[in-house]
Design a protein around this motif. Sequence first.
Motif, PDB file in Angstrom:
ATOM      1  N   THR A 196      -3.309 -11.085   3.207  1.00 11.27           N
ATOM      2  CA  THR A 196      -3.171  -9.668   2.272  1.00 11.27           C
ATOM      3  C   THR A 196      -4.080  -9.637   1.038  1.00 11.27           C
ATOM      4  N   TYR A 197      -3.696 -10.907   0.201  1.00  4.48           N
ATOM      5  CA  TYR A 197      -3.774 -11.362  -1.326  1.00  4.48           C
ATOM      6  C   TYR A 197      -5.500 -10.562  -0.773  1.00  4.48           C
ATOM      7  N   GLU A 198      -5.583 -12.313   0.138  1.00  6.99           N
ATOM      8  CA  GLU A 198      -7.122 -12.351   0.058  1.00  6.99           C
ATOM      9  C   GLU A 198      -8.028 -10.944  -0.097  1.00  6.99           C
ATOM     10  N   THR A 199      -7.527 -10.299   1.358  1.00 10.53           N
ATOM     11  CA  THR A 199      -8.312  -8.551   1.061  1.00 10.53           C
ATOM     12  C   THR A 199      -8.165  -7.986  -0.317  1.00 10.53           C
ATOM     13  N   LEU A 200      -7.342  -7.670  -0.616  1.00 15.37           N
ATOM     14  CA  LEU A 200      -7.282  -6.788  -2.195  1.00 15.37           C
ATOM     15  C   LEU A 200      -7.467  -7.667  -3.406  1.00 15.37           C
ATOM     16  N   LEU A 240       0.149   1.231  -2.199  1.00 18.93           N
ATOM     17  CA  LEU A 240       1.078   0.605  -1.711  1.00 18.93           C
ATOM     18  C   LEU A 240       3.005  -0.165  -1.686  1.00 18.93           C
ATOM     19  N   THR A 241       2.790   1.295  -2.087  1.00 14.93           N
ATOM     20  CA  THR A 241       4.571   2.044  -1.699  1.00 14.93           C
ATOM     21  C   THR A 241       4.648   1.628  -0.704  1.00 14.93           C
ATOM     22  N   ASP A 242       3.910   3.188   0.040  1.00 15.04           N
ATOM     23  CA  ASP A 242       3.831   3.510   1.374  1.00 15.04           C
ATOM     24  C   ASP A 242       3.806   2.214   2.317  1.00 15.04           C
ATOM     25  N   TYR A 243       2.954   0.958   1.708  1.00 15.41           N
ATOM     26  CA  TYR A 243       2.661   0.259   2.980  1.00 15.41           C
ATOM     27  C   TYR A 243       3.424  -0.387   3.083  1.00 15.41           C
ATOM     28  N   GLU A 244       4.631  -0.754   1.794  1.00 11.90           N
ATOM     29  CA  GLU A 244       5.828  -1.399   1.322  1.00 11.90           C
ATOM     30  C   GLU A 244       4.824  -2.982   0.770  1.00 11.90           C
ATOM     31  N   LYS A 262       6.467   8.601   2.304  1.00 11.27           N
ATOM     32  CA  LYS A 262       5.534   8.017   2.814  1.00 11.27           C
ATOM     33  C   LYS A 262       5.043   8.848   4.846  1.00 11.27           C
ATOM     34  N   SER A 263       3.710   8.641   4.499  1.00  8.05           N
ATOM     35  CA  SER A 263       2.932   9.256   5.115  1.00  8.05           C
ATOM     36  C   SER A 263       3.499   8.700   6.845  1.00  8.05           C
ATOM     37  N   SER A 264       3.350   9.299   8.297  1.00  5.15           N
ATOM     38  CA  SER A 264       3.593   8.399   9.312  1.00  5.15           C
ATOM     39  C   SER A 264       2.398   7.431   9.912  1.00  5.15           C
ATOM     40  N   ASP A 265       0.933   8.308   9.178  1.00  6.60           N
ATOM     41  CA  ASP A 265       0.172   7.709   9.712  1.00  6.60           C
ATOM     42  C   ASP A 265       0.063   5.243   8.286  1.00  6.60           C
ATOM     43  N   THR A 266       1.686   5.506   7.624  1.00  5.42           N
ATOM     44  CA  THR A 266       1.650   4.308   6.921  1.00  5.42           C
ATOM     45  C   THR A 266       2.657   3.201   7.576  1.00  5.42           C
ATOM     46  N   LEU A 267       2.779   3.723   9.097  1.00  6.75           N
ATOM     47  CA  LEU A 267       4.329   2.833   9.652  1.00  6.75           C
ATOM     48  C   LEU A 267       3.806   2.040  10.595  1.00  6.75           C
ATOM     49  N   LYS A 268       4.329   1.117  10.250  1.00  9.10           N
ATOM     50  CA  LYS A 268       4.185  -0.320  11.439  1.00  9.10           C
ATOM     51  C   LYS A 268       2.478  -0.664  11.122  1.00  9.10           C
ATOM     52  N   ILE A 269       2.265  -1.435  10.616  1.00 13.31           N
ATOM     53  CA  ILE A 269       0.950  -1.455  10.273  1.00 13.31           C
ATOM     54  C   ILE A 269       0.842  -2.793   9.020  1.00 13.31           C
ATOM     55  N   LYS A 270       0.527  -3.797  10.100  1.00 15.70           N
ATOM     56  CA  LYS A 270       0.327  -5.663   8.990  1.00 15.70           C
ATOM     57  C   LYS A 270       0.443  -5.054   7.880  1.00 15.70           C
ATOM     58  N   PRO A 271       0.489  -6.101   6.771  1.00 17.30           N
ATOM     59  CA  PRO A 271       0.325  -5.810   5.297  1.00 17.30           C
ATOM     60  C   PRO A 271      -1.518  -5.879   5.564  1.00 17.30           C
ATOM     61  N   SER A 272      -1.937  -6.676   6.491  1.00 17.03           N
ATOM     62  CA  SER A 272      -3.750  -7.613   6.173  1.00 17.03           C
ATOM     63  C   SER A 272      -4.004  -5.853   6.378  1.00 17.03           C
ATOM     64  N   GLU A 273      -3.644  -5.882   7.327  1.00 15.31           N
ATOM     65  CA  GLU A 273      -4.479  -3.885   7.491  1.00 15.31           C
ATOM     66  C   GLU A 273      -4.333  -2.859   6.622  1.00 15.31           C
ATOM     67  N   ALA A 274      -3.511  -2.930   6.106  1.00 10.97           N
ATOM     68  CA  ALA A 274      -2.781  -2.033   5.160  1.00 10.97           C
ATOM     69  C   ALA A 274      -3.749  -2.850   3.501  1.00 10.97           C
ATOM     70  N   LEU A 278      14.764  -4.385   5.135  1.00 12.92           N
ATOM     71  CA  LEU A 278      14.481  -3.906   3.752  1.00 12.92           C
ATOM     72  C   LEU A 278      13.226  -3.357   3.372  1.00 12.92           C
ATOM     73  N   GLY A 279      12.775  -3.815   4.372  1.00 11.68           N
ATOM     74  CA  GLY A 279      10.912  -3.623   3.963  1.00 11.68           C
ATOM     75  C   GLY A 279      10.369  -5.119   4.359  1.00 11.68           C
ATOM     76  N   GLY A 280      10.676  -5.714   4.895  1.00 10.61           N
ATOM     77  CA  GLY A 280       9.636  -7.203   4.567  1.00 10.61           C
ATOM     78  C   GLY A 280       8.878  -7.439   5.857  1.00 10.61           C
ATOM     79  N   ILE A 281       8.487  -8.464   6.095  1.00 12.68           N
ATOM     80  CA  ILE A 281       7.762  -8.826   7.464  1.00 12.68           C
ATOM     81  C   ILE A 281       8.470  -9.957   7.885  1.00 12.68           C
ATOM     82  N   GLU A 282       9.261 -11.056   7.250  1.00 14.49           N
ATOM     83  CA  GLU A 282       9.483 -12.022   8.460  1.00 14.49           C
ATOM     84  C   GLU A 282       8.542 -12.783   9.265  1.00 14.49           C
ATOM     85  N   ASP A 283       7.783 -12.860   9.338  1.00 18.69           N
ATOM     86  CA  ASP A 283       6.335 -13.386   9.710  1.00 18.69           C
ATOM     87  C   ASP A 283       6.024 -14.500   9.021  1.00 18.69           C
ATOM     88  N   ASN A 284       4.787 -15.242   9.953  1.00 19.26           N
ATOM     89  CA  ASN A 284       4.378 -16.331   9.590  1.00 19.26           C
ATOM     90  C   ASN A 284       2.992 -15.780   7.954  1.00 19.26           C
TER      91      ASN A 284
END
Length: 393
Positions: A73-77, A46-50, A5-17, A60-66
């Motif tokens: 995320t699905y729509e953009t992809l 996809l792996t980098d951004y979990e 995992k590269s540092s620029d992939t950390l702590k980014i919302k899935p929709s932004e990823a 374990l890498g989940g969002i636990e949010d709305n």
Amino acid sequence: MSYTKSSDTLKIKPSEAAKDIYKIALANRELSENSRKLAPEIIEKLTDYELFRMALPKHLGGIEDNPVETLKTYETLASAETSVAWIVWNNHLACTFGKFLNKTSINEIYKNKTDIYANSTRPEGFAKIVPDGYMVSGRWTLVSGCELADWFVLRCLVTGGDLPTNLGPGAKLKLMYVPKKFVKIIDTWNVGGLRGTGSHDIEIEEAFVQESYAVDFESTVENNTAYNRLPIGAINASGCAAMSLGLLKGAIDELTKMCLDRVTPGKNPDLRDRLTVQTVLAKANSALAANRAQLHSSVSTLWEESVNENIYTDVQLADVWAASCEAATAARFLISEIYAVAGTSSLYTKFRIERIHRDVHAVLQHGIIQPHWMNQAGMAYVGLKPTAAMFRI
């Protein structure tokens, strides 16, 4: 899989990823299509951004949010390449099932953040009761992402003792966690729509599964978080709908681009001058915004109820089921209209509309988005009790 995992992939919302992955998915469309599985560059991102792990606990890498965040995320992809969204969506379900594992087992199975998961809720396998667990055998169809997966979550008919050996009254079903070393992939995915998902058949011959790796929908949920309290069926349906809306967005974008690219001098009318094109783009943009808003609103209501530890009403659940079915159906209808007004260009694979048209029909073959769910929602609206088991689970 072994990606760093590269540092620029950390702590980014899935929709932004997903926005970052959008161009990568587009650039690798043909490779994913031709190989019938996601291209390595897509998997790495996809792996980098979990994004394969959104339904897991945070540690374990989940969002636990709305969960609207997953819908975005699905729509953009999907607006770039549907197969990418489909595999992420399937991993969400496979990780959702992890809530039924005990704390030790979930940490064992999901400990490797580069692992990918596949699942089948079709009860096409058998799990014979043996000391300390089960002996699993069977052949499962339509197992999306099976060539990529490190773990499989597979539904089985439990046999042994006085239990029935066929599906029907008294049948006992469980989901079995099986590592890839026991799985044989059978090349069956020769299709048009969703070709890049690699949804081949798989086969297992006598794989031992320990008792703690076998769960069902009645299993105790030890980690009683708001995300784990969300209903599996309705949330899964909303994800399918979000992908359909992403496909509609992709078709709108492609037709709009075609109009802007085909502006020519002279008196002959261009593509953008056709009333049919103008009309369908207006209808499609309006429908996309309306269906997205309704879908997100109904899912947000469930999230708020879950946060407050309230029990969902049948009408609240019906709102999600109905919004999901309507969004998906509307997307398919409008994509077909876009396909028609784009003329002969729709026939050519170099234009995204051709594949979008294939993919949306494939997406809507999934059981979680079939018309009978609209009927189930309607029952709730007239004061009847919906009868489908997955309506509330």
